[in-house]
Scaffold this motif. Structure first.
Motif, PDB file in Angstrom:
ATOM      1  N   GLY A  26      28.391  51.906  48.707  1.00 24.38           N
ATOM      2  CA  GLY A  26      28.309  51.863  47.252  1.00 24.38           C
ATOM      3  C   GLY A  26      29.479  50.920  47.036  1.00 24.38           C
ATOM      4  O   GLY A  26      30.500  51.008  47.758  1.00 24.38           O
ATOM      5  N   VAL A  27      29.342  50.095  45.819  1.00 27.35           N
ATOM      6  CA  VAL A  27      30.566  49.416  45.381  1.00 27.35           C
ATOM      7  C   VAL A  27      30.766  49.525  43.613  1.00 27.35           C
ATOM      8  O   VAL A  27      29.688  49.343  43.322  1.00 27.35           O
ATOM      9  N   ASP A  28      31.685  49.654  43.544  1.00 25.92           N
ATOM     10  CA  ASP A  28      32.063  49.806  41.784  1.00 25.92           C
ATOM     11  C   ASP A  28      32.772  48.609  41.807  1.00 25.92           C
ATOM     12  O   ASP A  28      34.038  48.322  41.915  1.00 25.92           O
ATOM     13  N   TYR A  29      32.274  47.605  40.710  1.00 23.00           N
ATOM     14  CA  TYR A  29      32.998  46.386  40.628  1.00 23.00           C
ATOM     15  C   TYR A  29      33.662  46.433  39.202  1.00 23.00           C
ATOM     16  O   TYR A  29      34.192  45.191  38.767  1.00 23.00           O
ATOM     17  N   SER A  30      33.866  47.416  38.626  1.00 23.21           N
ATOM     18  CA  SER A  30      34.239  47.450  37.149  1.00 23.21           C
ATOM     19  C   SER A  30      35.689  47.299  36.916  1.00 23.21           C
ATOM     20  O   SER A  30      36.043  46.467  35.990  1.00 23.21           O
ATOM     21  N   GLU A  31      36.433  47.152  38.111  1.00 21.44           N
ATOM     22  CA  GLU A  31      37.849  46.844  37.817  1.00 21.44           C
ATOM     23  C   GLU A  31      38.069  45.597  38.757  1.00 21.44           C
ATOM     24  O   GLU A  31      39.087  44.893  39.095  1.00 21.44           O
ATOM     25  N   TYR A  32      36.824  44.608  39.345  1.00 22.43           N
ATOM     26  CA  TYR A  32      37.191  43.477  40.236  1.00 22.43           C
ATOM     27  C   TYR A  32      37.667  42.386  39.135  1.00 22.43           C
ATOM     28  O   TYR A  32      37.537  42.190  38.237  1.00 22.43           O
TER      29      TYR A  32
ATOM     30  N   MET B  25      40.689  42.154  38.496  1.00 19.65           N
ATOM     31  CA  MET B  25      41.671  42.725  37.483  1.00 19.65           C
ATOM     32  C   MET B  25      40.966  42.831  36.096  1.00 19.65           C
ATOM     33  O   MET B  25      41.654  42.484  35.031  1.00 19.65           O
ATOM     34  N   GLY B  26      39.703  43.311  36.128  1.00 22.97           N
ATOM     35  CA  GLY B  26      38.896  43.620  34.814  1.00 22.97           C
ATOM     36  C   GLY B  26      38.345  42.231  34.320  1.00 22.97           C
ATOM     37  O   GLY B  26      37.715  42.264  33.355  1.00 22.97           O
ATOM     38  N   ASP B  27      38.356  40.901  35.152  1.00 19.83           N
ATOM     39  CA  ASP B  27      37.824  39.840  34.413  1.00 19.83           C
ATOM     40  C   ASP B  27      36.405  39.651  34.746  1.00 19.83           C
ATOM     41  O   ASP B  27      35.691  38.878  34.333  1.00 19.83           O
TER      42      ASP B  27
END
Length: 202
Positions: free
Chosen positions: A64-70, A72-74
């Motif tokens: 799994g991958v969580d992209y929520s802060e990918y 720097m949040g942009d």
């Protein structure tokens, strides 16, 4: 003797086999990455396993991958993805396939255990750590955390100290769960900025 397949020929074979089932096929740093929609995920996996020029018989990894802060949040796309790495032993080539869960609040994608049964424990791990639900998995339960654990610890918004802790209660004669007693604090690393730091050290 198996001749190594070039990344370009792998990409071309994958594009030809998947057709419109692939949302995107990229080649970067010598690696082929396929992005598919949740609706096409299972079918795309079957094609990659059986398709002419593909023959990816082995699932090497799934996570799994969580992209929520990918970035720097942009980043403003879907939050959760499942990424799998596939190997073709017969054709000596590799590919990565990525699918995004369409709902950030309840991330659900199909289980690919009917395609590669090796996916079973990988999917349980992604469920446990990220809360991604794999529809059609016949035994989806936690794998690394235990039954009383609350939350999914690899999500970017999961607190470092967690939500609960366990301890042995001598009065009850068993292990119990209780709210975390650790005070949350921010740790700022010390940075050494001396000009000649480390000189003369052996």
């Amino acid at each position: 003797m198996i001749i190594a397949t070039s990344p370009e020929s792998t990409r071309d074979a994958v594009v030809a086999a998947l057709g419109d089932k692939a949302k995107r096929v990229d080649l970067a740093l010598g690696e082929v990455t396929v992005v598919v929609t949740a609706q096409n995920y299972t079918e795309a996996c079957r094609i990659l396993r059986d398709g002419e020029g593909c023959k990816f018989e082995q699932l090497q990894d799934l996570c799994g991958v969580d992209y929520s802060e990918y970035r720097m949040g942009d980043y403003d796309g879907l939050r959760y993805a499942v990424t799998s790495h596939l190997l073709s032993v017969s054709l000596n080539q590799r590919v990565r396939i990525r699918v995004f869960a369409p709902d950030d609040d309840l991330p659900v994608v199909d289980s690919i255990t009917p395609v590669w049964n090796a996916a079973s424990w990988f999917e349980r791990e992604a469920f446990d750590l990220y809360g991604i639900v794999f529809e059609g998995h016949d035994d989806l339960r936690r794998l690394l955390t235990d039954y009383g654990f609350i939350g999914h610890p690899f999500r970017k918004d999961f607190p470092v100290s967690g939500h609960v802790e366990m301890r042995y209660d001598p009065e009850r004669g068993r292990v119990i769960y209780q709210p975390v007693t650790i005070e949350p604090r921010e740790i700022v690393p010390r940075i050494i900025r001396e000009d000649k730091y480390g000189e003369g050290m052996q």
